[in-house]
Design a protein around this motif. Structure first.
Motif, PDB file in Angstrom:
ATOM      1  N   UNK A   1      16.863   8.488  11.784  1.00  0.00           N
ATOM      2  CA  UNK A   1      15.885   8.949  12.765  1.00  0.00           C
ATOM      3  C   UNK A   1      15.480  10.400  12.534  1.00  0.00           C
ATOM      4  N   UNK A   2      15.988  11.013  11.466  1.00  0.00           N
ATOM      5  CA  UNK A   2      15.593  12.374  11.123  1.00  0.00           C
ATOM      6  C   UNK A   2      16.453  13.460  11.730  1.00  0.00           C
ATOM      7  N   UNK A   3      17.611  13.104  12.261  1.00  0.00           N
ATOM      8  CA  UNK A   3      18.501  14.107  12.860  1.00  0.00           C
ATOM      9  C   UNK A   3      19.497  14.617  11.825  1.00  0.00           C
ATOM     10  N   UNK A   4      19.566  15.921  11.625  1.00  0.00           N
ATOM     11  CA  UNK A   4      20.608  16.459  10.751  1.00  0.00           C
ATOM     12  C   UNK A   4      21.973  16.330  11.414  1.00  0.00           C
ATOM     13  N   UNK A   5      23.019  16.186  10.609  1.00  0.00           N
ATOM     14  CA  UNK A   5      24.365  16.011  11.139  1.00  0.00           C
ATOM     15  C   UNK A   5      25.333  17.016  10.525  1.00  0.00           C
ATOM     16  N   UNK A   6      26.253  17.469  11.351  1.00  0.00           N
ATOM     17  CA  UNK A   6      27.423  18.187  10.874  1.00  0.00           C
ATOM     18  C   UNK A   6      28.625  17.423  11.418  1.00  0.00           C
ATOM     19  N   UNK A   7      29.466  16.954  10.500  1.00  0.00           N
ATOM     20  CA  UNK A   7      30.586  16.106  10.865  1.00  0.00           C
ATOM     21  C   UNK A   7      31.892  16.868  10.703  1.00  0.00           C
ATOM     22  N   UNK A   8      32.703  16.823  11.738  1.00  0.00           N
ATOM     23  CA  UNK A   8      34.052  17.387  11.655  1.00  0.00           C
ATOM     24  C   UNK A   8      35.053  16.237  11.624  1.00  0.00           C
ATOM     25  N   UNK A   9      35.911  16.231  10.619  1.00  0.00           N
ATOM     26  CA  UNK A   9      36.939  15.206  10.482  1.00  0.00           C
ATOM     27  C   UNK A   9      38.291  15.851  10.741  1.00  0.00           C
ATOM     28  N   UNK A  10      39.031  15.268  11.660  1.00  0.00           N
ATOM     29  CA  UNK A  10      40.343  15.801  12.051  1.00  0.00           C
ATOM     30  C   UNK A  10      41.224  16.001  10.822  1.00  0.00           C
ATOM     31  N   UNK A  11      41.951  17.112  10.795  1.00  0.00           N
ATOM     32  CA  UNK A  11      42.806  17.427   9.652  1.00  0.00           C
ATOM     33  C   UNK A  11      43.947  16.427   9.517  1.00  0.00           C
ATOM     34  N   UNK A  12      44.239  15.666  10.586  1.00  0.00           N
ATOM     35  CA  UNK A  12      45.288  14.654  10.497  1.00  0.00           C
ATOM     36  C   UNK A  12      44.865  13.456   9.664  1.00  0.00           C
TER      37      UNK A  12
ATOM     38  N   UNK B   1      35.382   9.057   2.726  1.00  0.00           N
ATOM     39  CA  UNK B   1      34.375   9.067   3.798  1.00  0.00           C
ATOM     40  C   UNK B   1      33.240  10.017   3.447  1.00  0.00           C
ATOM     41  N   UNK B   2      33.587  11.164   2.939  1.00  0.00           N
ATOM     42  CA  UNK B   2      32.587  12.158   2.542  1.00  0.00           C
ATOM     43  C   UNK B   2      31.685  11.601   1.441  1.00  0.00           C
ATOM     44  N   UNK B   3      32.279  10.916   0.480  1.00  0.00           N
ATOM     45  CA  UNK B   3      31.530  10.353  -0.640  1.00  0.00           C
ATOM     46  C   UNK B   3      30.597   9.238  -0.171  1.00  0.00           C
ATOM     47  N   UNK B   4      31.034   8.468   0.838  1.00  0.00           N
ATOM     48  CA  UNK B   4      30.217   7.347   1.319  1.00  0.00           C
ATOM     49  C   UNK B   4      28.919   7.814   1.960  1.00  0.00           C
ATOM     50  N   UNK B   5      28.878   9.075   2.421  1.00  0.00           N
ATOM     51  CA  UNK B   5      27.678   9.609   3.066  1.00  0.00           C
ATOM     52  C   UNK B   5      26.925  10.594   2.174  1.00  0.00           C
ATOM     53  N   UNK B   6      27.337  10.671   0.931  1.00  0.00           N
ATOM     54  CA  UNK B   6      26.736  11.674   0.041  1.00  0.00           C
ATOM     55  C   UNK B   6      25.264  11.426  -0.225  1.00  0.00           C
ATOM     56  N   UNK B   7      24.788  10.190  -0.055  1.00  0.00           N
ATOM     57  CA  UNK B   7      23.391   9.880  -0.346  1.00  0.00           C
ATOM     58  C   UNK B   7      22.446  10.299   0.778  1.00  0.00           C
ATOM     59  N   UNK B   8      22.998  10.686   1.924  1.00  0.00           N
ATOM     60  CA  UNK B   8      22.154  11.040   3.056  1.00  0.00           C
ATOM     61  C   UNK B   8      21.707  12.487   2.971  1.00  0.00           C
ATOM     62  N   UNK B   9      20.445  12.758   3.301  1.00  0.00           N
ATOM     63  CA  UNK B   9      19.989  14.151   3.345  1.00  0.00           C
ATOM     64  C   UNK B   9      20.445  14.819   4.639  1.00  0.00           C
ATOM     65  N   UNK B  10      20.460  16.110   4.657  1.00  0.00           N
ATOM     66  CA  UNK B  10      20.724  16.884   5.886  1.00  0.00           C
ATOM     67  C   UNK B  10      22.032  16.480   6.561  1.00  0.00           C
ATOM     68  N   UNK B  11      23.092  16.422   5.789  1.00  0.00           N
ATOM     69  CA  UNK B  11      24.408  16.128   6.360  1.00  0.00           C
ATOM     70  C   UNK B  11      25.409  17.122   5.790  1.00  0.00           C
ATOM     71  N   UNK B  12      26.274  17.638   6.682  1.00  0.00           N
ATOM     72  CA  UNK B  12      27.272  18.622   6.270  1.00  0.00           C
ATOM     73  C   UNK B  12      28.628  18.228   6.857  1.00  0.00           C
ATOM     74  N   UNK B  13      29.691  18.753   6.245  1.00  0.00           N
ATOM     75  CA  UNK B  13      31.045  18.587   6.754  1.00  0.00           C
ATOM     76  C   UNK B  13      31.623  19.966   7.021  1.00  0.00           C
ATOM     77  N   UNK B  14      32.072  20.194   8.239  1.00  0.00           N
ATOM     78  CA  UNK B  14      32.550  21.520   8.636  1.00  0.00           C
ATOM     79  C   UNK B  14      34.036  21.691   8.327  1.00  0.00           C
ATOM     80  N   UNK B  15      34.506  22.920   8.508  1.00  0.00           N
ATOM     81  CA  UNK B  15      35.923  23.226   8.333  1.00  0.00           C
ATOM     82  C   UNK B  15      36.755  22.347   9.260  1.00  0.00           C
ATOM     83  N   UNK B  16      37.873  21.831   8.718  1.00  0.00           N
ATOM     84  CA  UNK B  16      38.677  20.868   9.474  1.00  0.00           C
ATOM     85  C   UNK B  16      39.738  21.572  10.324  1.00  0.00           C
ATOM     86  N   UNK B  17      39.922  21.073  11.523  1.00  0.00           N
ATOM     87  CA  UNK B  17      40.934  21.583  12.452  1.00  0.00           C
ATOM     88  C   UNK B  17      41.781  20.404  12.942  1.00  0.00           C
ATOM     89  N   UNK B  18      42.958  20.727  13.446  1.00  0.00           N
ATOM     90  CA  UNK B  18      43.784  19.692  14.073  1.00  0.00           C
ATOM     91  C   UNK B  18      43.339  19.527  15.521  1.00  0.00           C
TER      92      UNK B  18
END
Length: 566
Positions: free
Chosen positions: A26-37, A46-63
């Motif tokens: 739908x044209x929405x950019x995403x920033x995804x945080x994945x729990x450090x656990x 998971x990161x590789x499975x979404x690599x084909x999408x534009x405007x997607x980022x993965x942020x620093x992981x926290x617990x």
């Protein structure tokens, strides 16, 4: 690109990928945080499975653990990346991996575009928040909480108790007023950037890092400092039970979610394929454009909470039984208890059954067995006539009897010879209709051929038991419908009370005079019998004023023309 999505993910990564692709399409950019656990190998896949999408980022992981600072830190890191990498984003929508868009994403984009200065975040002061569970509403801001409530419950409780004893009281930095609300917000770029770039942010972060459940107060409090316009509500549908745990939506909630008109819902069960298929692929079945209105389904959730906490009247569930006061009433339907009638009248039970159409039992709590109607040994609900089984839990026996025979009025006899453990339960039950002829237990003694010394001893015992029972029935705690006559009062004019009882058991039917009355026991000499008890030192006072010369032959019987009660 007016709406950016921040996703907090920690489980069910396959479903999170589906939802992320839906947002991105739908044209929405995403920033995804994945729990450090989440294991590193799983995260990379998971990161590789979404690599084909534009405007997607993965942020620093926290617990991210419930009730701890990690959830706020994860939201901060992802939001900072969103603002830095996507300058055209006007609103930032915080969601989780278990969130599911219920309406076409474009409708959400259009809705927010029409409200460019509005922040959607539930934000209320602690004094106005009624939904906090387990206390610690104001104290969550005045005490420190360095220990995990889930992993270190003992340390958590002991440290709270220590701070209370030492009267420790923290102060909000800058004199701010603490606010609370749902974790799931949608903030404008201006408000969010002001919060994240505040010169005093370090002091705010230090303070809130020791607040309990800071994800429900950090943004909710700071948004009040910078927002131009706040609508104190979340655009995400999330419901909680009476323990504060989130409701999980399953496949059979499909129509319920459609009626909510909300843009997003959580928590969705990962295996609810019907929901994911319907809302992520079925554009034709999308809900109409309308204002989100979760209140439309609040009534259903309120009824569900009430059913779980109170249950159905007279039905005991594992969550409440056998905890007293957590049941929804002892019994599920009205019933009648008769004390003294079967002693005073011959064949009272079959007569009452014919007159009312109710199921009339004998003495259900008799010492030897439960005297079910028509001599049955087992009745509805596989209830046995065994006295041992009944007396193991008389409370449950009565509740099960009424529940399993609901729809049919139950009547039974009771007296001082029966198990008295049920006294208070019946007296406090609003469904009970109790009719007592006090002192009628003396009639079987009068008719017996026992030694008078034994009769005197038994009469004293039965009178003492009935006297205590009458005290209970006259207690201020009694909620049953109670009628008490002395035996002398009753036999003076028995037709009126009998007619009243019949009319009450069968409400809605036209009142009419009785065409048949039960035959009263032969009481010739009963007055002298009572006098003999007095002469032997036992005072039978529960029968009322019963003269020795009382003409008992004039008492009405089934062979005489009955009185008619109009």
């Amino acid at each position: 690109m007016s709406v950016g999505i921040v996703m907090l993910v920690h489980t069910a990564l396959g479903r999170a990928e589906e939802v992320a692709r839906h947002w991105s399409a739908a044209g929405c950019p995403l920033v995804i945080h994945v729990d450090v656990s989440v294991p590193s190998k799983t995260f990379k896949a998971f990161q590789k499975s979404l690599a084909d999408l534009p405007d997607i980022r993965f942020s620093k992981r926290h617990r991210c653990e419930w009730g701890t600072w990690g959830l706020v830190a994860a939201s901060q890191s992802a939001a900072e990346m969103m603002l830095a990498d996507f300058p055209k984003v006007r609103h930032v929508y915080l969601a989780s991996g278990s969130c599911l868009p219920l309406r076409p994403v474009q409708e959400l984009v259009d809705y927010l575009a029409a409200r460019p200065q509005t922040d959607f975040i539930e934000s209320a002061t602690t004094a106005d928040v009624p939904w906090t569970i387990g206390g610690l509403d104001a104290e969550r801001f005045t005490l420190r909480f360095p220990f995990s409530w889930r992993r270190h419950r003992y340390l958590f409780d002991r440290y709270v108790a220590l701070q209370r004893r030492l009267r420790i009281k923290r102060r909000m930095p800058g004199g701010m007023v603490p606010h609370m609300g749902s974790q799931w917000w949608c903030l404008t770029r201006q408000t969010l950037s002001a919060i994240l770039s505040d010169p005093e942010r370090a002091s705010y972060d230090r303070y809130f890092s020791k607040v309990w459940i800071p994800d429900e107060s950090y943004f909710q409090t700071l948004a009040r400092q910078y927002s131009r316009q706040i609508e104190s509500r979340s655009l995400t549908l999330s419901k909680f039970d009476y323990q504060g745990k989130p409701h999980i939506f399953y496949d059979d909630h499909l129509q319920l979610l459609r009626r909510s008109d909300c843009f997003v819902a959580r928590k969705i069960w990962p295996q609810a394929s019907r929901l994911y298929d319907a809302f992520l692929t079925d554009e034709a079945g999308a809900m109409k454009r309308t204002e989100p209105n979760p209140a439309k389904i609040d009534r259903i959730f309120s009824k569900a909470v009430e059913r779980r906490t109170r249950g159905r009247p007279g039905l005991y569930m594992q969550s409440r039984f056998p905890v007293e006061t957590r049941e929804n009433g002892l019994t599920s339907a009205k019933y009648s208890v008769f004390q003294g009638f079967s002693a005073l009248f011959e064949n009272f039970e079959p007569w009452l059954a014919r007159a009312t159409g109710a199921r009339v039992h004998g003495h259900l709590f008799a010492p030897d067995r439960a005297d079910f109607s028509e001599g049955e040994t087992v009745i509805n609900g596989a209830l046995s006539d065994s006295a041992a089984l009944r007396d193991y839990n008389p409370h449950a026996f009565l509740a099960n009897l009424i529940w399993n025979t609901r729809g049919e009025r139950q009547c039974f006899q009771f007296g001082p010879r029966d198990n008295q453990e049920i006294n208070w339960d019946i007296a406090k039950d609003p469904n009970a209709q109790i009719s007592v002829i006090s002192g009628a237990w003396a009639v079987p003694l009068f008719q017996s051929n026992s030694n008078f010394a034994d009769i005197r001893s038994e009469a004293a015992r039965l009178q003492q038991i009935e006297s205590k029972h009458l005290e209970i029935l006259r207690s201020s705690w009694t909620k049953a419908r109670v009628r008490i006559w002395t035996m002398a009062e009753f036999i003076e004019a028995p037709m009126e009370p009998l007619q009243t009882i019949i009319d009450e058991i069968g409400p809605g039917q036209p009142q009419r005079g009785l065409s048949e009355v039960p035959k009263m026991a032969d009481l010739t000499g009963f007055g002298q019998f009572l006098q003999n008890l007095k002469n032997q030192g036992m005072h039978p006072y529960l029968m009322g004023n019963f003269p020795v010369t009382h003409d008992l032959h004039e008492a009405p019987t089934s062979t005489r023309k009955p009185y008619l009660v109009r």
